[in-house]
Write an enzyme that holds these catalytic residues in place. Structure first.
Site, PDB file in Angstrom:
ATOM      1  N   MET F   1       0.530   2.306  -0.079  1.00 15.13           N
ATOM      2  CA  MET F   1       0.072   1.771  -1.454  1.00 15.13           C
ATOM      3  C   MET F   1       0.911   0.598  -2.094  1.00 15.13           C
ATOM      4  O   MET F   1       1.002   0.856  -3.161  1.00 15.13           O
ATOM      5  CB  MET F   1      -0.397   2.844  -2.393  1.00 15.13           C
ATOM      6  CG  MET F   1       0.738   3.490  -2.843  1.00 15.13           C
ATOM      7  SD  MET F   1       0.400   5.283  -2.921  1.00 15.13           S
ATOM      8  CE  MET F   1      -0.020   5.536  -1.153  1.00 15.13           C
ATOM      9  N   PRO F   2       1.635  -0.032  -1.415  1.00 13.56           N
ATOM     10  CA  PRO F   2       2.638  -0.714  -1.938  1.00 13.56           C
ATOM     11  C   PRO F   2       1.972  -1.993  -2.568  1.00 13.56           C
ATOM     12  O   PRO F   2       0.865  -2.180  -2.483  1.00 13.56           O
ATOM     13  CB  PRO F   2       3.481  -1.455  -0.605  1.00 13.56           C
ATOM     14  CG  PRO F   2       3.104  -0.479   0.605  1.00 13.56           C
ATOM     15  CD  PRO F   2       2.016  -0.108   0.208  1.00 13.56           C
ATOM     16  N   TYR F   3       2.626  -2.539  -3.588  1.00 14.62           N
ATOM     17  CA  TYR F   3       2.407  -3.802  -4.265  1.00 14.62           C
ATOM     18  C   TYR F   3       3.696  -4.627  -4.035  1.00 14.62           C
ATOM     19  O   TYR F   3       4.690  -4.408  -4.279  1.00 14.62           O
ATOM     20  CB  TYR F   3       2.512  -3.415  -5.664  1.00 14.62           C
ATOM     21  CG  TYR F   3       2.155  -4.769  -6.631  1.00 14.62           C
ATOM     22  CD1 TYR F   3       1.045  -5.040  -6.886  1.00 14.62           C
ATOM     23  CD2 TYR F   3       3.344  -5.314  -7.181  1.00 14.62           C
ATOM     24  CE1 TYR F   3       0.814  -6.339  -7.552  1.00 14.62           C
ATOM     25  CE2 TYR F   3       3.174  -6.210  -7.976  1.00 14.62           C
ATOM     26  CZ  TYR F   3       1.856  -6.884  -8.217  1.00 14.62           C
ATOM     27  OH  TYR F   3       2.039  -8.013  -8.805  1.00 14.62           O
ATOM     28  N   VAL F  41      -1.449  -3.986  -1.883  1.00 17.06           N
ATOM     29  CA  VAL F  41      -2.036  -5.290  -2.936  1.00 17.06           C
ATOM     30  C   VAL F  41      -0.737  -6.227  -2.688  1.00 17.06           C
ATOM     31  O   VAL F  41       0.313  -5.999  -2.962  1.00 17.06           O
ATOM     32  CB  VAL F  41      -2.140  -4.839  -4.280  1.00 17.06           C
ATOM     33  CG1 VAL F  41      -2.502  -5.948  -5.196  1.00 17.06           C
ATOM     34  CG2 VAL F  41      -3.225  -3.507  -4.334  1.00 17.06           C
TER      35      VAL F  41
END
Lengths: 67, 67, 67, 67, 67, 67
Positions: F1-3, F41
């Site tokens: 779930m990196p941004y 994202v």
């Protein structure tokens, strides 16, 4: 009501130096744009040298290489 | 698919309180803009009081002065 | 004195909806952490769908594919 | 002169892995947009799992629930 | 190699004023922390007044109310 | 779930080039850290050259000076 975020590497900046950054950039926004200092927010992030890169290398590696 | 970043001073927010911020702002985006909660990302940054300024002073100094 | 940044795709959010996000997240920080609303700053960024990716694809492409 | 910020959960990424992210994204900007790597800055933030939410829940809670 | 992000409302700052912010904050980092100006990056974001909130209200609404 | 947030100057990057940045950095996070691409994202910000500074000067001024 400006918001300023300053990111620097974590290499021993003192509370006094960080206070100088806060007061200095707040005053700059007063001087240049007549912004209200009372609602000017400054956040300083200190980032580990492993987590900061420039030129495709981490600062840790660059420091070791004498760059 | 919104992304929300909440910055607060590091002053003892609990895991439960941070969970309430995450669920609350995610629900707000559902209610107001019908955003999909499953892809809504929330990141909370807790910032040392020496590193947060308002009114040209750090929060550390303001706390000491009783502001 | 929290700072909140909300990023959404630019797809027609109205001034009223953005006002609801501002008031809602400010109230959330009062309710959960007893933060002072008068110094709580909220900034909303609206991002073009070409410039937002999830799952390795832009939102523009995902919308066209009916995702 | 691009600036890239990568946020990941703090779950044991090594210095070597972070160096791979720095070199990889710098090279990507060279390949796609012909950007100068010497002034390309990359900052990696590692965020506690209590402080990262998706789907309205923290990563800590999701990990415990086996999601 | 610091990175500075300055967010202000979009209310007519001129190119010259923005140049003064860039040179001023870069010099501040030289003066306080002896940082290299050649790798100091400054990004200014100008934000619509509908998209900036303080005190739970947008700047647009506050301007109309004479605040 | 990196941004991931990529900031570049606004100088004509095409939708296709931006799609390559999105897919490339998402794949990099799969390859290096085995991150789930479905919740990765990426947000690209394109910044006016008046609003980007390096070396104490705006990019607009540097371009005019042939730097």
């Amino acid at each position: 009501m400006p918001y300023v975020n300053i990111k620097i590497t974590r290499e021993g900046a003192t509370a006094e130096q960080k206070a100088q950054l806060i007061s200095g950039v707040t005053q700059l926004l007063v001087d240049v744009l007549n912004k209200n200092p009372n609602t000017t927010v400054v956040v300083i992030d200190e980032v580990e040298t492993d987590n900061w890169g420039i030129g495709g290398e981490s600062i840790t590696v660059r420091r070791q290489a004498g760059k």
